[in-house]
Design a protein around this motif. Structure first.
Motif, PDB file in Angstrom:
ATOM      1  N   GLU A   1      70.239  46.617  58.099  1.00  0.00           N
ATOM      2  CA  GLU A   1      69.073  46.723  58.994  1.00  0.00           C
ATOM      3  C   GLU A   1      69.252  47.877  59.971  1.00  0.00           C
ATOM      4  N   CYS A   2      70.460  48.014  60.523  1.00  0.00           N
ATOM      5  CA  CYS A   2      70.720  49.081  61.486  1.00  0.00           C
ATOM      6  C   CYS A   2      70.653  50.455  60.821  1.00  0.00           C
ATOM      7  N   TRP A   3      71.246  50.568  59.618  1.00  0.00           N
ATOM      8  CA  TRP A   3      71.193  51.875  58.933  1.00  0.00           C
ATOM      9  C   TRP A   3      69.746  52.249  58.610  1.00  0.00           C
ATOM     10  N   CYS A   4      68.931  51.261  58.198  1.00  0.00           N
ATOM     11  CA  CYS A   4      67.525  51.557  57.920  1.00  0.00           C
ATOM     12  C   CYS A   4      66.805  52.031  59.176  1.00  0.00           C
ATOM     13  N   ARG A   5      67.100  51.401  60.295  1.00  0.00           N
ATOM     14  CA  ARG A   5      66.478  51.822  61.554  1.00  0.00           C
ATOM     15  C   ARG A   5      66.875  53.252  61.909  1.00  0.00           C
ATOM     16  N   MET A   6      68.141  53.585  61.694  1.00  0.00           N
ATOM     17  CA  MET A   6      68.596  54.958  61.944  1.00  0.00           C
ATOM     18  C   MET A   6      67.864  55.951  61.047  1.00  0.00           C
ATOM     19  N   ALA A   7      67.714  55.582  59.766  1.00  0.00           N
ATOM     20  CA  ALA A   7      67.085  56.490  58.803  1.00  0.00           C
ATOM     21  C   ALA A   7      65.592  56.659  59.056  1.00  0.00           C
ATOM     22  N   LEU A   8      64.932  55.579  59.472  1.00  0.00           N
ATOM     23  CA  LEU A   8      63.473  55.598  59.599  1.00  0.00           C
ATOM     24  C   LEU A   8      62.984  56.114  60.949  1.00  0.00           C
ATOM     25  N   THR A   9      63.816  56.007  61.991  1.00  0.00           N
ATOM     26  CA  THR A   9      63.313  56.311  63.339  1.00  0.00           C
ATOM     27  C   THR A   9      64.013  57.485  64.003  1.00  0.00           C
ATOM     28  N   THR A  10      64.986  58.114  63.330  1.00  0.00           N
ATOM     29  CA  THR A  10      65.653  59.276  63.907  1.00  0.00           C
ATOM     30  C   THR A  10      65.690  60.403  62.878  1.00  0.00           C
ATOM     31  N   ASP A  11      66.122  61.590  63.324  1.00  0.00           N
ATOM     32  CA  ASP A  11      66.252  62.747  62.430  1.00  0.00           C
ATOM     33  C   ASP A  11      67.685  62.956  61.967  1.00  0.00           C
ATOM     34  N   TRP A  12      68.597  62.038  62.322  1.00  0.00           N
ATOM     35  CA  TRP A  12      69.996  62.189  61.918  1.00  0.00           C
ATOM     36  C   TRP A  12      70.137  61.993  60.415  1.00  0.00           C
ATOM     37  N   LYS A  13      71.006  62.800  59.818  1.00  0.00           N
ATOM     38  CA  LYS A  13      71.250  62.721  58.377  1.00  0.00           C
ATOM     39  C   LYS A  13      72.413  61.780  58.073  1.00  0.00           C
ATOM     40  N   PHE A  14      72.289  61.073  56.967  1.00  0.00           N
ATOM     41  CA  PHE A  14      73.402  60.332  56.368  1.00  0.00           C
ATOM     42  C   PHE A  14      74.037  61.255  55.335  1.00  0.00           C
ATOM     43  N   GLU A  15      75.360  61.386  55.382  1.00  0.00           N
ATOM     44  CA  GLU A  15      76.033  62.237  54.402  1.00  0.00           C
ATOM     45  C   GLU A  15      77.435  61.715  54.145  1.00  0.00           C
ATOM     46  N   GLY A  16      77.790  61.596  52.870  1.00  0.00           N
ATOM     47  CA  GLY A  16      79.122  61.142  52.508  1.00  0.00           C
ATOM     48  C   GLY A  16      80.053  62.295  52.210  1.00  0.00           C
ATOM     49  N   ILE A  17      81.344  62.005  52.240  1.00  0.00           N
ATOM     50  CA  ILE A  17      82.365  62.990  51.896  1.00  0.00           C
ATOM     51  C   ILE A  17      83.169  62.476  50.709  1.00  0.00           C
ATOM     52  N   LYS A  18      83.763  63.398  49.968  1.00  0.00           N
ATOM     53  CA  LYS A  18      84.578  63.028  48.822  1.00  0.00           C
ATOM     54  C   LYS A  18      85.870  62.372  49.299  1.00  0.00           C
ATOM     55  N   GLY A  19      86.395  61.492  48.492  1.00  0.00           N
ATOM     56  CA  GLY A  19      87.621  60.790  48.836  1.00  0.00           C
ATOM     57  C   GLY A  19      87.371  59.296  48.987  1.00  0.00           C
ATOM     58  N   VAL A  20      88.446  58.538  48.960  1.00  0.00           N
ATOM     59  CA  VAL A  20      88.390  57.079  49.110  1.00  0.00           C
ATOM     60  C   VAL A  20      89.259  56.720  50.309  1.00  0.00           C
ATOM     61  N   TYR A  21      88.637  56.288  51.401  1.00  0.00           N
ATOM     62  CA  TYR A  21      89.356  56.149  52.668  1.00  0.00           C
ATOM     63  C   TYR A  21      89.396  54.729  53.222  1.00  0.00           C
ATOM     64  N   THR A  22      88.666  53.800  52.618  1.00  0.00           N
ATOM     65  CA  THR A  22      88.616  52.419  53.118  1.00  0.00           C
ATOM     66  C   THR A  22      89.065  51.475  52.015  1.00  0.00           C
ATOM     67  N   ARG A  23      89.841  50.457  52.411  1.00  0.00           N
ATOM     68  CA  ARG A  23      90.173  49.370  51.495  1.00  0.00           C
ATOM     69  C   ARG A  23      89.411  48.134  51.970  1.00  0.00           C
ATOM     70  N   TYR A  24      88.430  47.745  51.178  1.00  0.00           N
ATOM     71  CA  TYR A  24      87.466  46.698  51.535  1.00  0.00           C
ATOM     72  C   TYR A  24      87.887  45.401  50.867  1.00  0.00           C
TER      73      TYR A  24
END
Length: 221
Positions: free
Chosen positions: A187-210
């Protein structure tokens, strides 16, 4: 530079590994805000053993994951906010990689990367969440959530300021909607995407163990 927000609620089996994965970061200019969400086990007692000036423990009445993250963000002093759930782990170069990305790309507000899945005992499940990295739209976030999980993103604090919600009951700002007890991140990411001009962008690599465990919110289909 970075405020790491770690909500803690009854995760004594995992929390020391999570904390130590933060303290082992190659990028060292961070604070670790451990949010004590009024659990009933020994998690916070274990956290108090760390004698590091970068670690702060903030206690509150139980508000759930969203409410704990909100408390952390309100108290954060960093330019960037990194989220880590207390049963997950980071690779040692996680923060360095995302800080470099955000510094090089001033229009990117949300940086993330792939995550590998581990089991309850920390063993790899041979599954990797490989997200879409570029040209991310609100549709992508709603349908596929390229960030993948709540321990993957590093976000400019300015982005949270742009989507802040006034909680009229407490007269303070919230960022995640704490009426959600699940999927509050999407819900929060959707709000960021829909109501701001900030870009979502990923980087190569695997950095989190979920971690996949039966008590986790994401396991409750």
């Amino acid at each position: 530079t970075v405020s790491v927000i770690m909500p803690v609620f009854n995760t004594e089996k995992y929390v020391q590994s999570a904390v130590e994965s933060v303290l082992a970061q190659t990028f060292t200019n961070f604070e670790l805000l451990i949010i004590d969400d009024a659990g009933t086990d020994n998690s916070i007692e274990l956290c108090r053993r760390y004698d590091d000036p970068r670690v702060r423990i903030i206690s509150q009445a139980n508000r759930g994951l969203a409410g704990a993250r909100n408390t952390g963000i309100r108290n954060a002093r960093g330019q960037f906010i990194a989220l880590l759930d207390s049963d997950d782990l980071w690779e040692a170069d996680k923060l360095q990689s995302h800080v470099s990305h955000l510094r090089k790309a001033p229009n990117v507000g949300i940086s993330y990367a792939a995550s590998k899945l581990i089991d309850d005992n920390g063993q790899p499940l041979r599954i990797v969440q490989k997200p879409k990295l570029l040209d991310v739209s609100p549709h992508d976030i709603f349908l596929r959530n390229p960030i993948g999980n709540g321990s993957a993103p590093v976000i400019r604090k300015a982005v949270f300021s742009d989507v802040a919600l006034l909680n009229s009951d407490r007269q303070e700002l919230d960022y995640f909607d704490d009426s959600f007890r699940q999927s509050e991140d999407i819900e929060c990411w959707c709000r960021m995407a829909l109501t701001t001009d900030w870009k979502f962008e990923g980087i190569k690599g695997v950095y989190t163990r979920y971690r996949i465990n039966e008590s986790g919110l994401s396991a409750n289909v």
